[in-house]
Write an enzyme that holds these catalytic residues in place. Structure first.
Site, PDB file in Angstrom:
ATOM      1  N   HIS A   1      43.236 -44.014   3.837  1.00 60.12           N
ATOM      2  CA  HIS A   1      43.189 -44.037   5.301  1.00 60.12           C
ATOM      3  C   HIS A   1      41.740 -43.987   5.787  1.00 60.12           C
ATOM      4  O   HIS A   1      41.320 -44.812   6.605  1.00 60.12           O
ATOM      5  CB  HIS A   1      44.006 -42.845   5.830  1.00 60.12           C
ATOM      6  CG  HIS A   1      43.936 -42.613   7.304  1.00 60.12           C
ATOM      7  ND1 HIS A   1      45.020 -42.786   8.136  1.00 60.12           N
ATOM      8  CD2 HIS A   1      42.927 -42.197   8.109  1.00 60.12           C
ATOM      9  CE1 HIS A   1      44.670 -42.494   9.381  1.00 60.12           C
ATOM     10  NE2 HIS A   1      43.409 -42.121   9.394  1.00 60.12           N
ATOM     11  N   GLU A   2      40.961 -43.045   5.260  1.00 60.19           N
ATOM     12  CA  GLU A   2      39.566 -42.925   5.714  1.00 60.19           C
ATOM     13  C   GLU A   2      38.767 -44.177   5.373  1.00 60.19           C
ATOM     14  O   GLU A   2      37.923 -44.615   6.143  1.00 60.19           O
ATOM     15  CB  GLU A   2      38.904 -41.686   5.102  1.00 60.19           C
ATOM     16  CG  GLU A   2      39.493 -40.352   5.547  1.00 60.19           C
ATOM     17  CD  GLU A   2      39.552 -40.175   7.062  1.00 60.19           C
ATOM     18  OE1 GLU A   2      38.750 -40.809   7.786  1.00 60.19           O
ATOM     19  OE2 GLU A   2      40.410 -39.409   7.529  1.00 60.19           O
TER      20      GLU A   2
ATOM     21  N   HIS B   1      39.315 -46.868   7.875  1.00 62.85           N
ATOM     22  CA  HIS B   1      38.412 -46.711   9.024  1.00 62.85           C
ATOM     23  C   HIS B   1      37.051 -47.314   8.677  1.00 62.85           C
ATOM     24  O   HIS B   1      36.514 -48.123   9.425  1.00 62.85           O
ATOM     25  CB  HIS B   1      38.207 -45.233   9.372  1.00 62.85           C
ATOM     26  CG  HIS B   1      39.352 -44.592  10.096  1.00 62.85           C
ATOM     27  ND1 HIS B   1      40.019 -45.198  11.133  1.00 62.85           N
ATOM     28  CD2 HIS B   1      39.918 -43.364   9.963  1.00 62.85           C
ATOM     29  CE1 HIS B   1      40.961 -44.374  11.595  1.00 62.85           C
ATOM     30  NE2 HIS B   1      40.924 -43.250  10.889  1.00 62.85           N
TER      31      HIS B   1
ATOM     32  N   HIS C   1      43.207 -46.455  14.492  1.00 66.45           N
ATOM     33  CA  HIS C   1      44.588 -46.019  14.290  1.00 66.45           C
ATOM     34  C   HIS C   1      45.561 -47.019  14.899  1.00 66.45           C
ATOM     35  O   HIS C   1      45.261 -47.657  15.905  1.00 66.45           O
ATOM     36  CB  HIS C   1      44.801 -44.637  14.914  1.00 66.45           C
ATOM     37  CG  HIS C   1      44.082 -43.567  14.159  1.00 66.45           C
ATOM     38  ND1 HIS C   1      43.359 -42.568  14.760  1.00 66.45           N
ATOM     39  CD2 HIS C   1      43.976 -43.362  12.823  1.00 66.45           C
ATOM     40  CE1 HIS C   1      42.840 -41.783  13.835  1.00 66.45           C
ATOM     41  NE2 HIS C   1      43.193 -42.249  12.648  1.00 66.45           N
TER      42      HIS C   1
HETATM   43 ZN   LIG Z   1      42.246 -41.709  10.975  1.00 65.00          ZN
END
Ligand SMILES: [Zn+2]
Ligand SMILES: *[C@@H]1O[C@H](CO)[C@@H](O)[C@H](O)[C@H]1NC(C)=O
Ligand SMILES: *[C@@H]1O[C@H](CO)[C@@H](O)[C@H](O)[C@H]1NC(C)=O
Ligand SMILES: *[C@@H]1O[C@H](CO)[C@@H](O)[C@H](O)[C@H]1NC(C)=O
Length: 619
Positions: A147-148, A151, A157
Site C-alpha cells: 500500500h505505501e 502511494h 486512496h
Molecule cells: Zn494510504
C-alpha cells in the site's frame, strides 16, 4: 475394518484437537496492526492518514512524478529486522505482478529510504530528490508495504477519487473532529483513474471504521452493501490495483512470471505433445464427477484439464507434455501445479527439465521430480524447484504403472472393473505456474476446511506436522479455525508459528535468532498475478519468557512434549486475526475445500546491516 474405524476415530480427534498445546501468544498484544495506516498518534505532517504532505503541488497526472525502474532503495538500520524482510516480500510481489523493480541505492539522485518513524506513511510519486517511506510499529506486513509503495508510485486512496460519492457514503459527522481532511477527494485534473471503475477491493481503500469517533458507527459505507465487508482489505493487490499500476507504467508483463496455464484453451498455452512416446495427454473438459481444478465444476460445460488415461494399455505406457522454450532471468524458478492421480499406485507423474546443451539447442534432459499415486484421489498442489540459467523447457510425463488390466494393485482389483469403479483413472494436471521465485519451504493442506470452520470453537487448535527449513530447523504452525477474534465481518481464523524439536538440533545454532517466519494462506486463483494470498511474518530474536528462558531456544529445552508427534513444540506466536472467515468463503482460498498454508523459516541475518550513506554520485 475395526482398525480402519479406529484410525478414522483418531483422525477425527486430531482435527478437533484437544488443546495439546495451548501455549499461544499474539504478536500484537495491543492490536497495533489492526489499522496501521491511520497513524493517529503520528506527529508527521500527514494527510489522508498515511500520505506525507508534499512540499509542492503533486499530481499523479504529472509525468514528472513517475519513477524510472529499477527504483533505488535504502533500508535504514532503525527499521525492525522483520520490517526489512517484509519490504523484500513486497518487492517480490511487485516483480511477480508488474514491471516495477527495485535495486539497492548506489548514489542515484532519487530513491526511497525506508525508515522507522511514527507510523506507516509515504509521499505520493517520485519526489525526485530522495524520499522517506516510514514503517513504524505494526507496519511490518507485506500488504501494508504494498500500500505505501503504491502511494510512492503515484496512487492516492481509492475513496479520494472524483466520483467516489457515487460508490460510498462518507459520514463526516462520525469522523473524529479535526480529522475530516482525511476524507478529501481530488478533481480529475489532479488524479487519474486510468480509465478503470471504482474498486471496492483496492488495497488503497479505507476501512469502514477509519477515523471514527464512535466505535460502533462507521465513517465509510458502500452504496452496494455487500462491499462493506470488503473495503479496506489487506490481503494483497486487487485485480484493479494491478491493472492501474501496469497502465500507469506501461508494463508489458510481470518480471518474474515465466509461464502459466489453466488449460482453458485448445492451444494449451503452446505446450506440445511428444511424438516419440506411446500416448498423448488429452485436453479434457470437466463433467460432473470429473472436474478440473481451474473452475472446479462452478460453471457447467467449462473448465479443462490435461488427462492421461491409465485404466488400460501396456505397462509403462507414457505421454510427455512439453512447455514452449522459456528464457530465465534469474538462477532459480519454481514450478507449481495441481495434480490428481486416480489410478494404480505405480502410476507416476515425472517432471523433466530440458536445457540448452551449450550449442543453443534445448535437449539436455534431467529428471527433477517423480510423484506417485496414492489413496487420496483429490486435487493436490505440487511445487518443484527448478534451477536453470539458460533457456529451457519443462515437461510433464505421465506413466502407466499397473500391469494389464489393472490387476495386482489390491487383492480386490482383479474382480473389479476399474474403469467403472474409478471414473477416468489416470493422471490429471491443471493450473500450472512457473515463476522465478522461491518455492515455499513448507506446504500444509487442511481438507474439508469449511466444515472445520463450522465445527471449531475458540479452543480448537490444529497442529501441522513438523517441517524442516533449508538450514535444518524443524518448525510447525498451529491453526485456530475460529480464533475468537471477531469484527463486523464475523469470525477470524488464527495462525501461529513455533519451533519443533528435530533431528538436526544437536548441530543447530541456539537460540535460532534473526530468522523470519513467513506464513501465507494461499488464494488458489489459477492466475498467479490475480492471487490475493494473505501473509504475515515474524522474526525471531533474543526475547526471554517470564521464567527467563529464551523464547527461540532449542524446543526440547523450552518446549512442551506433544505425544502426537513425539516431539517438543516451542511456544507459538502469531495472529488471532490472520484471515477473515468472510474472505475464506470468497475468492479461491477454499477451492476444493482445501486450506493451503505456506510456511518459510529463513535466515535474514544479512539484512541486519543494510543502511548505506546518502552520497550523491558526482554527475
Ligand atoms: Zn494510504
Ligand atoms: C454510537 O453509535 C451507535 C450506533 O449508531 C449509537 O446507538 C450510539 O448512540 C452512538 N453513541 C454515541 C455516544 O453517540
Ligand atoms: C506510457 O506510454 C505513454 C504513451 O506512449 C507515454 O505518454 C507515457 O509517458 C508512458 N509512461 C511511462 C511511465 O513511461
Ligand atoms: C472430507 O469430507 C468428505 C465428505 O464428507 C469425506 O468423505 C472425506 O473423508 C473427508 N476428508 C478428510 C481428509 O477429512
Amino acid at each position: 475394518m475395526k482398525l480402519l474405524l479406529l484410525l478414522l476415530g483418531l483422525a477425527a480427534a486430531a482435527s478437533h484437537a484437544i488443546p495439546v498445546f495451548p501455549d499461544v501468544h499474539e504478536v500484537y498484544a495491543n492490536g497495533e496492526d489492526e489499522n496501521p495506516l491511520m497513524n493517529l498518534g503520528s506527529d508527521a505532517n500527514l494527510i489522508e492518514g498515511d500520505i506525507l504532505l508534499p512540499e509542492g503541488r503533486n499530481a499523479l497526472i504529472d509525468k514528472r512524478y513517475r519513477w524510472t525502474f529499477p527504483i533505488p532503495y535504502i533500508l535504514g538500520d532503525d527499521l525492525d529486522l522483520n520490517a526489512k524482510g517484509c519490504v523484500h516480500q513486497a518487492f517480490e510481489m511487485y516483480r511477480l505482478k508488474s514491471c516495477v523493480d527495485f535495486k539497492p541505492y548506489e548514489g542515484e539522485k532519487t530513491f526511497i529510504k525506508f525508515e522507522k518513524r511514527g507510523g506507516c506513511f509515504s509521499s505520493v510519486g517520485d519526489q525526485q530528490n530522495g524520499q522517506i517511506l516510514s514503517l513504524g510499529v505494526g507496519c511490518d506486513h507485506k500488504a501494508v508495504i504494498e500500500h505505501e509503495l503504491l502511494h510512492a508510485l503515484g496512487f492516492y486512496h481509492e475513496q479520494s477519487r472524483t466520483d467516489r460519492d457515487d460508490y460510498v457514503d462518507i459520514w463526516l459527522d462520525q469522523v473524529i473532529p479535526g480529522m475530516e481532511h482525511n476524507f478529501n477527494k481530488y478533481e480529475d485534473d489532479f488524479i487519474t483513474d486510468q480509465n478503470t471503475a471504482y474498486d471496492y477491493e483496492s488495497i488503497m481503500h479505507y476501512r469502514p471504521f477509519s477515523f471514527n469517533k464512535n466505535e460502533s458507527a462507521p465513517t465509510v459505507t458502500t452504496k452496494i452493501s455487500v462491499f462493506n465487508n470488503i473495503i479496506g482489505q489487506y490481503l494483497d493487490f486487487s485485480r484493479m490495483d494491478i491493472l492501474r499500476l501496469n497502465r500507469m507504467y506501461n508494463c508489458s508483463g510481470p518480471l518474474t512470471l515465466l509461464d502459466q496455464c489453466a488449460f482453458e484453451s485448445d492451444s494449451v498455452c503452446g505446450m506440445i505433445q511428444s511424438t516419440t512416446d506411446d500416448g498423448d495427454w488429452v485436453h479434457t473438459k470437466s463433467r460432473p464427477g470429473v472436474e478440473d481444478h481451474t473452475l472446479l465444476g462452478r460453471c457447467r460445460d467449462a473448465g479443462h484439464f490435461m488427462h492421461f488415461d491409465t485404466s488400460s494399455g501396456p505397462p509403462q505406457a507414457s505421454a510427455l507434455l512439453e512447455s514452449r522454450t522459456l528464457y530465465p532471468r534469474r538462477k532459480s524458478q519454481c514450478l507449481q501445479f495441481f495434480y490428481k492421480m486416480t489410478g494404480d499406485p505405480q502410476d507416476r507423474l515425472v517432471v523433466w527439465l530440458k536445457v540448452d546443451d551449450g550449442t543453443g539447442s534445448v535437449r539436455k534432459m534431467s529428471k527433477i521430480h517423480t510423484f506417485y499415486a496414492d489413496s487420496d484421489h483429490s486435487w493436490k498442489i505440487a511445487h518443484v524447484p527448478v534451477a536453470s540459467t539458460v533457456k529451457f523447457r519443462y515437461s510433464l510425463q505421465a506413466v502407466r504403472g499397473g500391469a494389464t488390466p489393472m490387476a495386482g494393485a489390491t487383492p480386490m482389483a482383479g474382480a473389479m472393473p476399474m474403469a467403472g469403479a474409478t471414473p477416468m483413472a489416470g493422471v490429471y494436471v491443471d493450473d500450472v505456474t512457473l515463476t522465478e521465485t522461491q518455492c515455499p519451504g513448507a506446504v500444509w493442506r487442511i481438507q474439508n476446511f469449511s466444515r472445520v470452520m463450522e465445527t471449531a470453537d475458540a479452543n480448537t487448535y490444529i497442529n501441522s506436522p513438523p517441517f524442516y527449513s533449508a538450514e535444518g530447523y524443524a518448525f510447525g504452525v498451529s491453526l485456530r479455525p475460529r480464533s475468537g477474534y471477531r469484527d463486523y465481518t464475523g469470525d477470524y481464523a488464527g495462525l501461529y508459528f513455533h519451533l519443533i524439536s528435530g533431528e538436526n538440533d544437536a548441530v543447530m545454532d541456539w537460540p535460532a535468532v534473526n530468522r523470519q517466519a513467513r506464513l501465507v494462506v494461499m488464494d488458489q486463483d489459477p492466475d498467479v498475478t490475480m492471487r490475493m494470498s494473505t501473509a504475515r511474518s515474524l522474526t525471531t530474536d533474543l526475547t526471554t519468557m517470564a521464567d527467563g528462558r529464551l523464547l527461540w531456544d532449542d524446543p526440547s529445552k523450552v518446549g512442551t512434549l506433544d505425544p502426537s508427534c513425539s516431539c517438543y513444540r516451542g511456544a507459538s506466536w502469531g495472529w488471532s486475526n490472520f484471515v477473515k472467515h468472510f474472505d475464506l468463503r470468497r475468492r479461491s482460498y477454499l477451492k476444493n475445500d482445501d486450506l493451503i498454508v505456506f510456511v518459510d523459516f529463513e535466515d535474514i541475518t544479512s539484512l541486519v546491516k543494510t543502511e548505506v550513506p546518502i552520497q550523491p554520485r558526482p554527475v
